[in-house]
Design an enzyme around this catalytic site. Structure first.
Site, PDB file in Angstrom:
ATOM      1  N   CYS A   2     -27.386  32.021 -19.083  1.00  0.00           N
ATOM      2  CA  CYS A   2     -26.342  32.750 -18.359  1.00  0.00           C
ATOM      3  C   CYS A   2     -26.700  32.720 -16.872  1.00  0.00           C
ATOM      4  O   CYS A   2     -27.754  32.230 -16.479  1.00  0.00           O
ATOM      5  CB  CYS A   2     -26.245  34.193 -18.842  1.00  0.00           C
ATOM      6  SG  CYS A   2     -25.854  34.378 -20.599  1.00  0.00           S
ATOM      7  N   ARG A  51     -21.580  33.964 -18.640  1.00  0.00           N
ATOM      8  CA  ARG A  51     -22.198  34.105 -19.951  1.00  0.00           C
ATOM      9  C   ARG A  51     -22.063  32.862 -20.816  1.00  0.00           C
ATOM     10  O   ARG A  51     -20.970  32.307 -20.964  1.00  0.00           O
ATOM     11  CB  ARG A  51     -21.570  35.297 -20.685  1.00  0.00           C
ATOM     12  CG  ARG A  51     -22.153  35.555 -22.072  1.00  0.00           C
ATOM     13  CD  ARG A  51     -21.411  36.656 -22.792  1.00  0.00           C
ATOM     14  NE  ARG A  51     -21.952  36.877 -24.118  1.00  0.00           N
ATOM     15  CZ  ARG A  51     -21.254  37.270 -25.171  1.00  0.00           C
ATOM     16  NH1 ARG A  51     -19.951  37.505 -25.045  1.00  0.00           N
ATOM     17  NH2 ARG A  51     -21.827  37.427 -26.338  1.00  0.00           N
ATOM     18  N   LEU A  52     -23.195  32.437 -21.363  1.00  0.00           N
ATOM     19  CA  LEU A  52     -23.217  31.471 -22.445  1.00  0.00           C
ATOM     20  C   LEU A  52     -23.457  32.277 -23.712  1.00  0.00           C
ATOM     21  O   LEU A  52     -24.529  32.861 -23.889  1.00  0.00           O
ATOM     22  CB  LEU A  52     -24.325  30.438 -22.246  1.00  0.00           C
ATOM     23  CG  LEU A  52     -24.511  29.426 -23.373  1.00  0.00           C
ATOM     24  CD1 LEU A  52     -23.277  28.538 -23.520  1.00  0.00           C
ATOM     25  CD2 LEU A  52     -25.753  28.571 -23.133  1.00  0.00           C
ATOM     26  N   SER A  53     -22.475  32.355 -24.580  1.00  0.00           N
ATOM     27  CA  SER A  53     -22.528  33.241 -25.749  1.00  0.00           C
ATOM     28  C   SER A  53     -23.411  32.639 -26.836  1.00  0.00           C
ATOM     29  O   SER A  53     -23.098  31.584 -27.384  1.00  0.00           O
ATOM     30  CB  SER A  53     -21.124  33.479 -26.293  1.00  0.00           C
ATOM     31  OG  SER A  53     -20.273  33.980 -25.291  1.00  0.00           O
ATOM     32  N   ILE A  54     -24.507  33.331 -27.172  1.00  0.00           N
ATOM     33  CA  ILE A  54     -25.408  32.879 -28.240  1.00  0.00           C
ATOM     34  C   ILE A  54     -25.587  33.990 -29.267  1.00  0.00           C
ATOM     35  O   ILE A  54     -25.123  33.879 -30.390  1.00  0.00           O
ATOM     36  CB  ILE A  54     -26.762  32.430 -27.647  1.00  0.00           C
ATOM     37  CG1 ILE A  54     -26.550  31.250 -26.688  1.00  0.00           C
ATOM     38  CG2 ILE A  54     -27.726  32.023 -28.775  1.00  0.00           C
ATOM     39  CD1 ILE A  54     -27.803  30.782 -26.007  1.00  0.00           C
ATOM     40  N   ASN A  77     -29.439  37.771 -18.022  1.00  0.00           N
ATOM     41  CA  ASN A  77     -29.587  36.366 -18.394  1.00  0.00           C
ATOM     42  C   ASN A  77     -30.835  36.233 -19.248  1.00  0.00           C
ATOM     43  O   ASN A  77     -31.912  36.689 -18.860  1.00  0.00           O
ATOM     44  CB  ASN A  77     -29.720  35.483 -17.149  1.00  0.00           C
ATOM     45  CG  ASN A  77     -30.164  34.067 -17.483  1.00  0.00           C
ATOM     46  OD1 ASN A  77     -29.785  33.512 -18.508  1.00  0.00           O
ATOM     47  ND2 ASN A  77     -30.986  33.487 -16.622  1.00  0.00           N
ATOM     48  N   GLY A  78     -30.704  35.602 -20.418  1.00  0.00           N
ATOM     49  CA  GLY A  78     -31.888  35.344 -21.224  1.00  0.00           C
ATOM     50  C   GLY A  78     -31.762  35.818 -22.656  1.00  0.00           C
ATOM     51  O   GLY A  78     -30.665  35.956 -23.196  1.00  0.00           O
ATOM     52  N   GLU A  79     -32.922  36.078 -23.240  1.00  0.00           N
ATOM     53  CA  GLU A  79     -32.969  36.531 -24.628  1.00  0.00           C
ATOM     54  C   GLU A  79     -34.175  37.437 -24.828  1.00  0.00           C
ATOM     55  O   GLU A  79     -35.301  37.090 -24.461  1.00  0.00           O
ATOM     56  CB  GLU A  79     -33.058  35.342 -25.586  1.00  0.00           C
ATOM     57  CG  GLU A  79     -33.096  35.744 -27.046  1.00  0.00           C
ATOM     58  CD  GLU A  79     -33.145  34.558 -27.996  1.00  0.00           C
ATOM     59  OE1 GLU A  79     -33.533  34.747 -29.155  1.00  0.00           O
ATOM     60  OE2 GLU A  79     -32.799  33.441 -27.563  1.00  0.00           O
ATOM     61  N   ASP A 103     -28.640  41.494 -27.965  1.00  0.00           N
ATOM     62  CA  ASP A 103     -29.940  41.932 -27.462  1.00  0.00           C
ATOM     63  C   ASP A 103     -29.798  42.681 -26.141  1.00  0.00           C
ATOM     64  O   ASP A 103     -30.597  43.561 -25.816  1.00  0.00           O
ATOM     65  CB  ASP A 103     -30.884  40.741 -27.304  1.00  0.00           C
ATOM     66  CG  ASP A 103     -30.304  39.619 -26.455  1.00  0.00           C
ATOM     67  OD1 ASP A 103     -29.074  39.556 -26.299  1.00  0.00           O
ATOM     68  OD2 ASP A 103     -31.089  38.782 -25.955  1.00  0.00           O
TER      69      ASP A 103
END
Length: 227
Positions: A2, A51-54, A77-79, A103
């Site tokens: 993201c 956002r890149l939706s994961i 941004n991240g996980e 998350d």
């Protein structure tokens, strides 16, 4: 992946030009988050998230994450790889009503539960800003090992941040003079070390660092939460 960008004022209210600048920064980060883009404007800050939706690709997990009642605004941004463990360990789902399975929302509620000490419990790769209007604090944070990129620039009484250096080129008023030392290291080492970037006015967060911003006093301090 993201993208995050934004502006936090240390003194005085932001105006429409400030918010427009942040929108332009977001345009330069669109490739980092093709699935959704959101922003939030306030008199003391302006944030934008691509956002890149994961994890939880539903609209319920859209960014930035805002809880107006709690006065919390999270640009992420991240996980967080241990988010399910944290959700269970602190019984967050029993104390707060979750609207998503993301998350990011676990991070928001964990902060709401224990404050900025939540950082020592996180595992993963991340870069985020969190504004807490009830405590009148703001934080800009990079993960333990500096996996996810994060940069900042201070122009008079305004702190700008972004996932990428090029987003600062949306800000015509922020100087970008060439950092000779950084260029020297790049040609000598093949990379630019430490906090240096190609520009004197733009600084890279190191892993385990965060800016702690006092919105009342208009002061900030760069701190380490992990050595």
């Amino acid at each position: 992946m993201c993208g995050v960008a934004g502006l936090i004022s240390l003194n005085g209210e932001l105006d429409s030009r400030d918010h427009d600048n942040v929108l332009e920064m977001g345009k330069l980060l669109k490739h980092r988050g093709p699935n959704q883009q959101g922003h939030f404007f306030h008199k003391s800050f302006s944030i934008i998230n691509t956002r890149l939706s994961i994890i939880d690709p539903s609209a319920s997990a859209n960014l930035p994450l805002v809880d107006g009642d709690a006065g919390l605004y999270l640009c992420f941004n991240g996980e967080i790889s241990n988010y399910l463990e944290l959700k269970s360990k602190f019984a967050l789902d029993k104390k707060y009503q979750f609207k998503s399975q993301s998350d990011t929302e676990v991070l928001l509620r964990l902060y709401q539960e224990i404050g900025i000490s939540c950082l020592k419990h996180l595992s993963g790769m991340f870069a985020f800003s969190l504004i807490d209007l009830k405590r009148q604090r703001a934080y800009i944070v990079r993960d333990y090992y500096g996996i996810n990129p994060l940069f900042f620039s201070i122009d008079h009484s305004k702190i700008y941040f972004s996932s990428e250096v090029k987003a600062f080129f949306a800000l015509d008023h922020v100087r970008k003079t060439v950092n000779d030392e950084a260029i020297y290291h790049y040609f000598g080492l093949g990379y630019i070390p430490n906090k240096l970037t190609p520009f004197n006015e733009i600084v890279e967060f190191q892993g385990g660092e965060y800016l702690d911003i006092d919105l009342v006093q208009g002061r900030y301090e760069l701190k380490k939460y992990y050595e």
